[in-house]
Write a protein that holds these residues in place. Structure first.
Motif, short mmCIF file in Angstrom:
data_model
loop_
_atom_site.label_atom_id
_atom_site.label_comp_id
_atom_site.label_asym_id
_atom_site.label_seq_id
_atom_site.Cartn_x
_atom_site.Cartn_y
_atom_site.Cartn_z
N TYR A 1 0.84 -1.20 0.00
CA TYR A 1 0.00 0.00 0.00
C TYR A 1 0.87 1.25 0.00
O TYR A 1 0.61 2.21 -0.71
CB TYR A 1 -0.91 -0.03 1.23
CG TYR A 1 -1.78 1.19 1.37
CD1 TYR A 1 -2.89 1.37 0.55
CD2 TYR A 1 -1.51 2.17 2.31
CE1 TYR A 1 -3.70 2.48 0.66
CE2 TYR A 1 -2.31 3.29 2.44
CZ TYR A 1 -3.40 3.44 1.62
OH TYR A 1 -4.20 4.54 1.73
N ASP A 2 1.94 1.23 0.81
CA ASP A 2 2.77 2.43 0.98
C ASP A 2 4.24 2.02 1.07
O ASP A 2 4.71 1.61 2.13
CB ASP A 2 2.33 3.17 2.24
CG ASP A 2 3.08 4.46 2.45
OD1 ASP A 2 3.89 4.87 1.59
OD2 ASP A 2 2.85 5.10 3.50
N SER B 1 6.53 3.40 3.85
CA SER B 1 6.32 2.92 5.22
C SER B 1 6.81 1.49 5.44
O SER B 1 6.87 1.03 6.57
CB SER B 1 4.83 2.99 5.57
OG SER B 1 4.40 4.32 5.57
N ARG C 1 0.42 7.40 -4.26
CA ARG C 1 -0.20 8.19 -3.19
C ARG C 1 -1.42 8.97 -3.68
O ARG C 1 -2.32 9.25 -2.90
CB ARG C 1 0.82 9.19 -2.60
CG ARG C 1 2.04 8.57 -1.98
CD ARG C 1 1.89 8.07 -0.59
NE ARG C 1 1.30 9.01 0.32
CZ ARG C 1 0.56 8.64 1.36
NH1 ARG C 1 0.34 7.38 1.60
NH2 ARG C 1 0.04 9.54 2.15
N ASP C 2 -1.45 9.30 -4.95
CA ASP C 2 -2.58 10.05 -5.49
C ASP C 2 -3.54 9.14 -6.27
O ASP C 2 -4.37 9.62 -7.03
CB ASP C 2 -2.09 11.18 -6.39
CG ASP C 2 -1.30 10.67 -7.59
OD1 ASP C 2 -0.91 9.48 -7.62
OD2 ASP C 2 -1.05 11.47 -8.51
N HIS D 1 -5.39 4.84 -2.34
CA HIS D 1 -5.22 5.84 -1.30
C HIS D 1 -6.46 6.73 -1.20
O HIS D 1 -6.87 7.10 -0.09
CB HIS D 1 -3.95 6.67 -1.54
CG HIS D 1 -2.70 5.95 -1.17
ND1 HIS D 1 -2.10 6.08 0.06
CD2 HIS D 1 -1.95 5.05 -1.86
CE1 HIS D 1 -1.02 5.32 0.12
NE2 HIS D 1 -0.91 4.68 -1.04
N ILE E 1 -9.20 4.60 0.65
CA ILE E 1 -8.93 4.33 2.06
C ILE E 1 -8.79 5.61 2.89
O ILE E 1 -9.31 5.70 4.00
CB ILE E 1 -7.68 3.43 2.19
CG1 ILE E 1 -8.02 2.04 1.63
CG2 ILE E 1 -7.19 3.35 3.63
CD1 ILE E 1 -6.85 1.12 1.45
N GLU E 2 -8.14 6.60 2.35
CA GLU E 2 -7.86 7.81 3.13
C GLU E 2 -8.88 8.92 2.95
O GLU E 2 -9.01 9.79 3.81
CB GLU E 2 -6.46 8.32 2.78
CG GLU E 2 -5.37 7.32 3.17
CD GLU E 2 -4.01 7.68 2.63
OE1 GLU E 2 -3.79 8.85 2.24
OE2 GLU E 2 -3.15 6.78 2.59
N LYS E 3 -9.60 8.90 1.83
CA LYS E 3 -10.53 10.00 1.56
C LYS E 3 -11.96 9.54 1.40
O LYS E 3 -12.84 10.35 1.12
CB LYS E 3 -10.09 10.75 0.30
CG LYS E 3 -8.71 11.37 0.41
CD LYS E 3 -8.30 11.98 -0.91
CE LYS E 3 -6.85 12.43 -0.85
NZ LYS E 3 -6.34 12.71 -2.18
N CYS F 1 -0.64 -5.76 1.42
CA CYS F 1 -1.88 -5.13 1.89
C CYS F 1 -3.07 -6.09 1.81
O CYS F 1 -3.26 -6.78 0.81
CB CYS F 1 -2.14 -3.90 1.04
SG CYS F 1 -3.63 -2.99 1.49
#
Length: 170
Positions: free
Chosen positions: A62-63, A66, A91-92, A96, A99-101, A135
């Protein structure tokens, strides 16, 4: 601890979801009375042992920023100079965003993003002989990856099936 509660209710083994939880593997396993698998990354040594000489495992995460050497060392990669090559999702990108937005699930966009990450990794590292998905959101794309690139693909589900077979005798 939740693990002890699950064991008291009859759990014969425990499996967590996020691949980054491998950093807690030793700590948690030492405190539980049943087998514990915290991450698909725990499969790295087994997959490496099965690959032909000269072939490596590529990790899709995923990242990528990290996923550190500490994660691989905790997963059982004994030689720090032999860490697997890694590709992260953008990331964009769609993952992402979802999951993040809270952006909507778009299977086609997600699949394209995963396949592009694998293709880029294979182009960069032509000796890859297997793919490991860090992930837990990636197993829906395992078949697409295997079909497109002709490589074995491992994920949290393959880990869970292996663990279940061991405790159930199936």
């Amino acid at each position: 601890m939740a693990g002890r509660a699950l064991i008291s209710q009859g759990a014969r083994a425990l499996l967590t979801s996020c691949g980054f939880l491998v950093l807690r593997q030793s700590h948690l396993a030492a405190r539980l009375s049943r087998p514990l698998a915290t991450s698909s990354l725990l499969q790295l040594p087994l997959i490496a042992a099965m690959l032909p000489t000269g072939r490596r495992i590529g990790v899709i995460t995923y990242d990528a920023a990290s996923l550190t050497p500490a994660h691989f060392l905790e997963a059982g990669v004994a030689d720090p100079s032999a860490l697997p090559p890694v590709a992260g999702l953008p990331r964009d990108g769609a993952f992402h965003g979802m999951i993040e937005k809270g952006e909507p699930y778009d299977h086609a966009r997600l699949a394209a993003e995963v396949l592009e990450a694998v293709a880029g990794l294979l182009q960069r590292e032509p000796t890859i002989g297997a793919i490991l998905l860090e992930c837990t959101n990636l197993p829906p794309f395992t078949g697409l990856i295997a079909d497109r690139f002709g490589l074995p693909v491992f994920d949290v589900l393959t880990l869970g099936r292996w663990l279940h077979a061991g405790i159930s005798g199936e």
